[in-house]
Design a protein around this motif. Sequence first.
Motif, mmCIF file in Angstrom:
data_model
loop_
_atom_site.group_PDB
_atom_site.id
_atom_site.type_symbol
_atom_site.label_atom_id
_atom_site.label_comp_id
_atom_site.label_asym_id
_atom_site.label_seq_id
_atom_site.Cartn_x
_atom_site.Cartn_y
_atom_site.Cartn_z
ATOM 1 N N GLN A 159 -2.289 14.476 -21.638
ATOM 2 C CA GLN A 159 -3.421 15.192 -22.237
ATOM 3 C C GLN A 159 -3.670 14.792 -23.682
ATOM 4 O OE1 GLN A 159 -0.545 16.505 -21.335
ATOM 5 N NE2 GLN A 159 0.225 17.966 -22.847
ATOM 6 N N ASP A 160 -2.725 14.063 -24.296
ATOM 7 C CA ASP A 160 -2.875 13.687 -25.702
ATOM 8 C C ASP A 160 -3.157 12.201 -25.903
ATOM 9 O OD1 ASP A 160 -2.422 16.290 -26.714
ATOM 10 O OD2 ASP A 160 -0.275 16.054 -26.373
ATOM 11 N N ILE A 161 -3.410 11.472 -24.827
ATOM 12 C CA ILE A 161 -3.774 10.054 -24.960
ATOM 13 C C ILE A 161 -5.073 9.934 -25.756
ATOM 14 C CG2 ILE A 161 -4.525 8.007 -23.678
ATOM 15 C CD1 ILE A 161 -2.610 8.770 -21.470
ATOM 16 N N SER A 162 -5.107 8.978 -26.689
ATOM 17 C CA SER A 162 -6.282 8.776 -27.538
ATOM 18 C C SER A 162 -6.858 7.386 -27.300
ATOM 19 C CB SER A 162 -5.916 8.933 -29.020
ATOM 20 O OG SER A 162 -5.399 10.220 -29.280
ATOM 21 N N GLY A 167 -11.578 -3.543 -34.582
ATOM 22 C CA GLY A 167 -12.583 -4.255 -35.378
ATOM 23 C C GLY A 167 -12.530 -3.703 -36.785
ATOM 24 N N GLY A 168 -11.607 -4.266 -37.602
ATOM 25 C CA GLY A 168 -11.371 -3.663 -38.906
ATOM 26 C C GLY A 168 -10.510 -2.427 -38.694
ATOM 27 N N ASP A 169 -10.958 -1.291 -39.214
ATOM 28 C CA ASP A 169 -10.238 -0.039 -38.978
ATOM 29 C C ASP A 169 -10.499 0.445 -37.564
ATOM 30 O OD1 ASP A 169 -9.307 -0.047 -41.564
ATOM 31 O OD2 ASP A 169 -10.980 1.155 -42.334
ATOM 32 N N LEU A 170 -9.477 1.057 -36.962
ATOM 33 C CA LEU A 170 -9.649 1.632 -35.632
ATOM 34 C C LEU A 170 -10.565 2.844 -35.704
ATOM 35 C CD1 LEU A 170 -6.043 1.516 -34.130
ATOM 36 C CD2 LEU A 170 -8.007 0.154 -33.439
ATOM 37 N N LYS A 171 -11.475 2.932 -34.754
ATOM 38 C CA LYS A 171 -12.402 4.062 -34.688
ATOM 39 C C LYS A 171 -12.090 4.873 -33.439
ATOM 40 C CE LYS A 171 -17.302 5.258 -34.223
ATOM 41 N NZ LYS A 171 -18.675 4.718 -34.027
ATOM 42 N N PHE A 176 -12.482 6.406 -22.351
ATOM 43 C CA PHE A 176 -11.625 5.269 -22.011
ATOM 44 C C PHE A 176 -12.447 4.021 -21.737
ATOM 45 C CE2 PHE A 176 -9.858 2.552 -18.711
ATOM 46 C CZ PHE A 176 -8.633 2.197 -19.257
ATOM 47 N N SER A 177 -13.574 4.188 -21.055
ATOM 48 C CA SER A 177 -14.376 3.025 -20.648
ATOM 49 C C SER A 177 -14.913 2.259 -21.848
ATOM 50 C CB SER A 177 -15.533 3.480 -19.749
ATOM 51 O OG SER A 177 -16.373 4.384 -20.431
ATOM 52 N N GLU A 178 -15.183 2.948 -22.962
ATOM 53 C CA GLU A 178 -15.721 2.280 -24.149
ATOM 54 C C GLU A 178 -14.630 1.765 -25.083
ATOM 55 O OE1 GLU A 178 -18.419 4.877 -26.115
ATOM 56 O OE2 GLU A 178 -19.578 5.321 -24.302
ATOM 57 N N ALA A 179 -13.393 2.215 -24.874
ATOM 58 C CA ALA A 179 -12.304 1.856 -25.777
ATOM 59 C C ALA A 179 -11.722 0.496 -25.421
ATOM 60 C CB ALA A 179 -11.214 2.920 -25.716
ATOM 61 N N HIS A 259 -9.186 13.067 -41.835
ATOM 62 C CA HIS A 259 -10.635 12.900 -41.973
ATOM 63 C C HIS A 259 -11.089 12.821 -43.425
ATOM 64 C CE1 HIS A 259 -10.257 17.077 -42.729
ATOM 65 N NE2 HIS A 259 -10.480 17.521 -41.517
ATOM 66 N N GLY A 260 -10.188 13.052 -44.386
ATOM 67 C CA GLY A 260 -10.478 12.760 -45.781
ATOM 68 C C GLY A 260 -11.435 13.701 -46.471
ATOM 69 N N ARG A 261 -11.727 14.849 -45.885
ATOM 70 C CA ARG A 261 -12.599 15.796 -46.572
ATOM 71 C C ARG A 261 -11.937 17.164 -46.607
ATOM 72 N NH1 ARG A 261 -15.768 18.597 -42.562
ATOM 73 N NH2 ARG A 261 -15.405 17.744 -40.481
ATOM 74 N N THR A 262 -12.292 17.962 -47.586
ATOM 75 C CA THR A 262 -11.703 19.283 -47.748
ATOM 76 C C THR A 262 -12.470 20.297 -46.915
ATOM 77 O OG1 THR A 262 -11.017 18.708 -49.985
ATOM 78 C CG2 THR A 262 -11.101 21.043 -49.437
ATOM 79 N N LEU A 263 -11.728 21.177 -46.250
ATOM 80 C CA LEU A 263 -12.353 22.165 -45.368
ATOM 81 C C LEU A 263 -12.077 23.574 -45.860
ATOM 82 C CD1 LEU A 263 -11.372 20.712 -41.872
ATOM 83 C CD2 LEU A 263 -13.660 20.756 -42.858
ATOM 84 N N PRO A 264 -13.107 24.436 -45.861
ATOM 85 C CA PRO A 264 -12.867 25.858 -46.114
ATOM 86 C C PRO A 264 -12.187 26.474 -44.892
ATOM 87 C CG PRO A 264 -15.165 25.497 -45.549
ATOM 88 C CD PRO A 264 -14.523 24.133 -45.627
ATOM 89 N N PRO A 265 -11.632 27.679 -45.015
ATOM 90 C CA PRO A 265 -10.971 28.298 -43.862
ATOM 91 C C PRO A 265 -11.960 28.575 -42.732
ATOM 92 C CG PRO A 265 -11.196 29.869 -45.657
ATOM 93 C CD PRO A 265 -11.576 28.545 -46.213
#
Length: 314
Positions: A159-162, A167-171, A176-179, A259-265
């Motif tokens: 259930q945790d497969i990503s 191409g440069g950094d992984l996106k 699965f079909s597009e990866a 994700h590099g951004r700050t999140l409010p609660p």
Amino acid sequence: ASQERPQELPSLTSPTPIPLKIPEDEEIPLPSIQMPPSLLINRLRDISFQFQDQSFPSRVKIYKALPTPIDSLRATKIAESLLLKNVPEKRITQTNTVLFWKDGQRQLIIYLETGNVEYFNPQGKSSLQINSPQEAMVAAKDFIKIFFPYSENMDPSPQDISYYLSGGDLKKIESFSEADTIDVPFIQKVNGLSLYAQFGSDASAHVWINKESGIIKVTLKSHETLAAEGESQILSLNEAKRKIEEGEGTIALYGEEYHGRTLPPPERTVFTSVKLAYFKDNLTGFLYPIFVFSGMATTEGVEEKIIVYLPALK
């Protein structure tokens, strides 16, 4: 949280028993659970639970863990299994002895004292093409056997497969079909309970597979040496839910980890699953029982994945 101790040490689950014993007057310290750096405040609002009632044991074993060092002879055997037969470079630091093999772009790095392994093969070639997540999982499970015995007691987590596009950094993508690259995580279990670390992670190893070229990367943390310390009573699920509503849980993951951004609660949180697990506290060495609440949370109209840890001992 206090604990009751049996008259004698329970059987150990480790191949290398270590006779650890907590002093009778010592309590197990609460685990040091960290919030993700992206989160401003550890606060939940408008909480709901959308999962069926489950039955959990009323008592669990408590363990203390130490890293499992990797034997240098076994490290050499692992390298030979990967067809790396040159003499490794050795680097000695204050905390580790590091063995480093290199053959072209292939690299194997083994940290003997801490039991960490890293393998890189960016130009990997394989005659076996990966056509489904199941095939990726089978290939990963077969490959990780090379690192035995440090990979034993680890199972792939379907259930945790990503999925990623290179191409440069992984996106990261959803399909699965597009990866072209698949990350298969492996989890370690103790007494049937998953072992979690900081920030919602329960993976002790990752095997990265390219659909065309096969295994391109492996990261592995060897299984812990465990000594049973006794048993303690834990919260019921209803008690755990009440404590979550009272704000006693810690947000371990909110959104993507990097994700590099700050999140409010979160403004609203819907928990869709809960499990009993162990949390590995690196500060104390204890495996501490926790409830892991997972679901989705909404902030400013944006829905993000959320994981909350709650210490489970009464």
